[in-house]
Design a protein around this motif. Structure first.
Motif, PDB file in Angstrom:
ATOM      1  N   PRO A  61      -6.604  -2.762 -10.179  1.00 47.46           N
ATOM      2  CA  PRO A  61      -7.041  -2.341  -8.848  1.00 47.46           C
ATOM      3  C   PRO A  61      -6.724  -3.388  -7.783  1.00 47.46           C
ATOM      4  O   PRO A  61      -6.661  -4.585  -8.089  1.00 47.46           O
TER       5      PRO A  61
ATOM      6  N   GLY B  52       1.987  -7.556  -2.353  1.00 45.63           N
ATOM      7  CA  GLY B  52       0.550  -7.714  -2.521  1.00 45.63           C
ATOM      8  C   GLY B  52       0.046  -6.799  -3.626  1.00 45.63           C
ATOM      9  O   GLY B  52       0.838  -6.144  -4.332  1.00 45.63           O
TER      10      GLY B  52
ATOM     11  N   ASN C 271       0.127 -11.816  -5.453  1.00 46.19           N
ATOM     12  CA  ASN C 271      -0.482 -11.376  -6.706  1.00 46.19           C
ATOM     13  C   ASN C 271      -0.597 -12.514  -7.718  1.00 46.19           C
ATOM     14  O   ASN C 271       0.210 -13.441  -7.726  1.00 46.19           O
ATOM     15  N   ILE C 272      -1.576 -12.371  -8.565  1.00 41.85           N
ATOM     16  CA  ILE C 272      -1.879 -13.417  -9.549  1.00 41.85           C
ATOM     17  C   ILE C 272      -1.766 -12.858 -10.963  1.00 41.85           C
ATOM     18  O   ILE C 272      -2.330 -13.389 -11.905  1.00 41.85           O
TER      19      ILE C 272
ATOM     20  N   LYS D 143       3.082   5.879  -1.606  1.00 47.38           N
ATOM     21  CA  LYS D 143       2.912   5.042  -2.789  1.00 47.38           C
ATOM     22  C   LYS D 143       4.220   4.301  -3.032  1.00 47.38           C
ATOM     23  O   LYS D 143       5.288   4.922  -3.051  1.00 47.38           O
TER      24      LYS D 143
ATOM     25  N   LEU E  93       0.594   2.229   1.469  1.00 45.05           N
ATOM     26  CA  LEU E  93      -0.193   3.458   1.479  1.00 45.05           C
ATOM     27  C   LEU E  93      -0.834   3.709   2.837  1.00 45.05           C
ATOM     28  O   LEU E  93      -1.025   4.831   3.253  1.00 45.05           O
TER      29      LEU E  93
ATOM     30  N   GLY F 181       3.034  -3.073  -0.385  1.00 45.88           N
ATOM     31  CA  GLY F 181       1.732  -3.030  -1.056  1.00 45.88           C
ATOM     32  C   GLY F 181       0.766  -4.130  -0.679  1.00 45.88           C
ATOM     33  O   GLY F 181       0.145  -4.726  -1.547  1.00 45.88           O
ATOM     34  N   THR F 182       0.640  -4.383   0.595  1.00 44.59           N
ATOM     35  CA  THR F 182      -0.341  -5.393   1.022  1.00 44.59           C
ATOM     36  C   THR F 182      -1.017  -4.975   2.317  1.00 44.59           C
ATOM     37  O   THR F 182      -0.383  -4.364   3.179  1.00 44.59           O
ATOM     38  N   SER F 183      -2.298  -5.311   2.444  1.00 49.77           N
ATOM     39  CA  SER F 183      -3.028  -5.008   3.685  1.00 49.77           C
ATOM     40  C   SER F 183      -2.716  -6.061   4.746  1.00 49.77           C
ATOM     41  O   SER F 183      -3.146  -5.932   5.884  1.00 49.77           O
TER      42      SER F 183
HETATM   43  P1  CNA Z   1      -5.366  -5.717  -0.590  1.00 51.86           P
HETATM   44  O1  CNA Z   1      -5.998  -6.322   0.615  1.00 51.86           O
HETATM   45  O2  CNA Z   1      -6.258  -5.115  -1.611  1.00 51.86           O
HETATM   46  O3  CNA Z   1      -4.352  -4.617  -0.032  1.00 51.86           O
HETATM   47  C1  CNA Z   1      -3.628  -3.772  -0.885  1.00 51.86           C
HETATM   48  C2  CNA Z   1      -2.818  -2.831  -0.014  1.00 51.86           C
HETATM   49  O4  CNA Z   1      -1.973  -2.070  -0.851  1.00 51.86           O
HETATM   50  C3  CNA Z   1      -3.670  -1.870   0.796  1.00 51.86           C
HETATM   51  O5  CNA Z   1      -3.198  -1.838   2.127  1.00 51.86           O
HETATM   52  C4  CNA Z   1      -3.442  -0.530   0.094  1.00 51.86           C
HETATM   53  O6  CNA Z   1      -3.458   0.552   0.986  1.00 51.86           O
HETATM   54  C5  CNA Z   1      -2.072  -0.712  -0.467  1.00 51.86           C
HETATM   55  N1  CNA Z   1      -1.819   0.083  -1.672  1.00 51.86           N
HETATM   56  C6  CNA Z   1      -2.675   0.377  -2.682  1.00 51.86           C
HETATM   57  N2  CNA Z   1      -2.041   1.090  -3.630  1.00 51.86           N
HETATM   58  C7  CNA Z   1      -0.762   1.251  -3.197  1.00 51.86           C
HETATM   59  C8  CNA Z   1       0.372   1.914  -3.728  1.00 51.86           C
HETATM   60  N3  CNA Z   1       0.347   2.529  -4.900  1.00 51.86           N
HETATM   61  N4  CNA Z   1       1.514   1.879  -3.013  1.00 51.86           N
HETATM   62  C9  CNA Z   1       1.581   1.254  -1.804  1.00 51.86           C
HETATM   63  N5  CNA Z   1       0.528   0.611  -1.262  1.00 51.86           N
HETATM   64  C10 CNA Z   1      -0.626   0.613  -1.951  1.00 51.86           C
HETATM   65  O7  CNA Z   1      -4.426  -6.751  -1.351  1.00 51.86           O
HETATM   66  P2  CNA Z   1      -3.478  -7.874  -0.728  1.00 51.86           P
HETATM   67  O8  CNA Z   1      -2.530  -8.247  -1.795  1.00 51.86           O
HETATM   68  O9  CNA Z   1      -2.958  -7.493   0.584  1.00 51.86           O
HETATM   69  O10 CNA Z   1      -4.533  -9.028  -0.496  1.00 51.86           O
HETATM   70  C11 CNA Z   1      -4.310 -10.270  -0.877  1.00 51.86           C
HETATM   71  C12 CNA Z   1      -5.156 -10.701  -2.085  1.00 51.86           C
HETATM   72  C13 CNA Z   1      -5.356  -9.653  -3.127  1.00 51.86           C
HETATM   73  C14 CNA Z   1      -4.403 -11.758  -2.808  1.00 51.86           C
HETATM   74  O11 CNA Z   1      -5.058 -12.977  -2.667  1.00 51.86           O
HETATM   75  C15 CNA Z   1      -4.313 -11.365  -4.279  1.00 51.86           C
HETATM   76  O12 CNA Z   1      -4.496 -12.463  -5.118  1.00 51.86           O
HETATM   77  C16 CNA Z   1      -5.370 -10.376  -4.448  1.00 51.86           C
HETATM   78  N6  CNA Z   1      -5.249  -9.427  -5.568  1.00 51.86           N
HETATM   79  C17 CNA Z   1      -4.242  -9.499  -6.470  1.00 51.86           C
HETATM   80  C18 CNA Z   1      -4.150  -8.567  -7.510  1.00 51.86           C
HETATM   81  C19 CNA Z   1      -3.006  -8.689  -8.476  1.00 51.86           C
HETATM   82  O13 CNA Z   1      -2.565  -9.787  -8.790  1.00 51.86           O
HETATM   83  N7  CNA Z   1      -2.505  -7.560  -8.979  1.00 51.86           N
HETATM   84  C20 CNA Z   1      -5.098  -7.557  -7.616  1.00 51.86           C
HETATM   85  C21 CNA Z   1      -6.135  -7.505  -6.681  1.00 51.86           C
HETATM   86  C22 CNA Z   1      -6.191  -8.440  -5.661  1.00 51.86           C
END
Ligand code: CNA
Length: 289
Positions: free
Chosen positions: A45, A35, A120-121, A264, A238, A212-214
């Protein structure tokens, strides 16, 4: 012998056992679910981190709720919010894959990666050199564009240009004129068709790594339930994911086959690589800086 010990389901999974399993090659079918957390160190972010997540920054968009940015019905009426988000997000196209992405690539090189299902996208899987048949962008990507009302395929570059200029790109059918969206999956839409094709690979896991996903978004957060209860399942994140999704979520913090490694992801991954003695191989696949 090692494989037997590692996969002996009467032994509680610990970090040491995980390393033993990786080092010895006991795990042969590794399935990885990822994630937004794995791309945070690239500068993108996530959604839900309280201070810096995208949802916390959407206040200035005046949305009824932050999720509306990615909700199909809202987009049909008010595409501006998503276009504005996309302008910010598309800066991400210049970002580099993270050590965690390259760890997934390393497992591919070792022929241990069965599938990486990602939410992720940002296309960083491709940037890290992971083969298209070994990852699945369940929530789509900015790789194509279509009209959100009549589904007509529209020009991706034109979409990107509109995003940059802050104008809305509309369907070329003059009766329709629906706003054009990329193939990013919104709430209220089907997942990427590739998801159903690659889903069966998840069943084959002898090790599940969730990074890395909630785990707040369905149906993606149901994937951990596809492996049987005895399959070693590790969450690297995290924060605890227990609070997400009203308890209907896989619990990585109890049960003999589960392990939660809090931290992390890049730090945890580097530690795993060091403990496996894979540093030299890893350095070889990292891009030169
Ligand atoms: P989320 O719900 O924002 O969760 C992210 C998780 O990652 C949280 O639990 C954080 O605590 C954890 N986290 C943050 N930084 C770190 C780190 N450095 N190391 C370990 N864990 C960390 O995002 P999810 O992916 O769970 O939610 C799904 C959505 C988010 C999807 O539909 C994606 O498309 C969408 N998204 C994607 C991107 C991307 O493509 N990079 C960015 C933002 C959101």
């Amino acid at each position: 012998e090692d494989r037997k010990t590692v996969l002996d389901h009467s032994i509680k999974l610990t970090y040491e056992l995980l390393i033993k399993g990786l080092r010895s090659g006991a795990y042969k079918n590794i399935v990885i679910l990822t994630g937004a957390g794995i791309s945070v160190s690239a500068g993108i972010p996530d959604f839900r981190s309280p201070e810096c997540g995208i949802y916390s920054k959407l206040k200035e968009y005046n949305l009824p709720q932050p999720e509306d940015v990615f909700t199909l019905d809202y987009f049909k009426q008010h595409p501006e919010a998503f276009y504005r988000f996309s302008k910010e997000f598309n800066k991400a196209s210049g970002y580099e894959a993270t050590p965690t992405h390259y760890f997934i690539r390393l497992l591919q090189e070792k022929n241990l990666l069965r599938i990486n299902m990602t939410q992720n996208i940002d296309n960083l899987e491709e940037k890290a050199g992971i083969n298209a048949d070994l990852f699945c962008q369940a929530h789509g990507s900015y790789n194509a564009a279509h009209c959100c009302k009549c589904d007509k395929i529209m020009d991706l570059d034109a979409f990107k240009q509109h995003v940059n200029e802050g104008t809305i790109y509309r369907c070329s059918d003059e009766v329709c004129l629906g706003p054009v969206k990329p193939t990013v999956v919104f709430f209220g839409e089907q997942l990427n068709p590739d998801f159903d094709i690659k889903l069966p690979l998840v069943h084959s896991a002898d090790l599940l790594l969730v990074i890395g996903t909630s785990l707040a978004v369905q149906p993606f957060n149901l994937l951990p339930f596809l492996v049987d209860e005895q399959t070693h399942s590790v969450l690297i994140n995290l924060e605890s994911t227990k609070k997400a999704s009203g308890g209907s979520i896989h619990d990585f913090e109890s049960g003999d086959a589960n392990l939660f490694i809090q931290g992390k992801c890049d730090d945890v991954i580097r530690q795993i690589i060091a403990d496996c003695g894979w540093e030299a191989e890893f350095e070889k696949i990292l891009p030169e800086v």
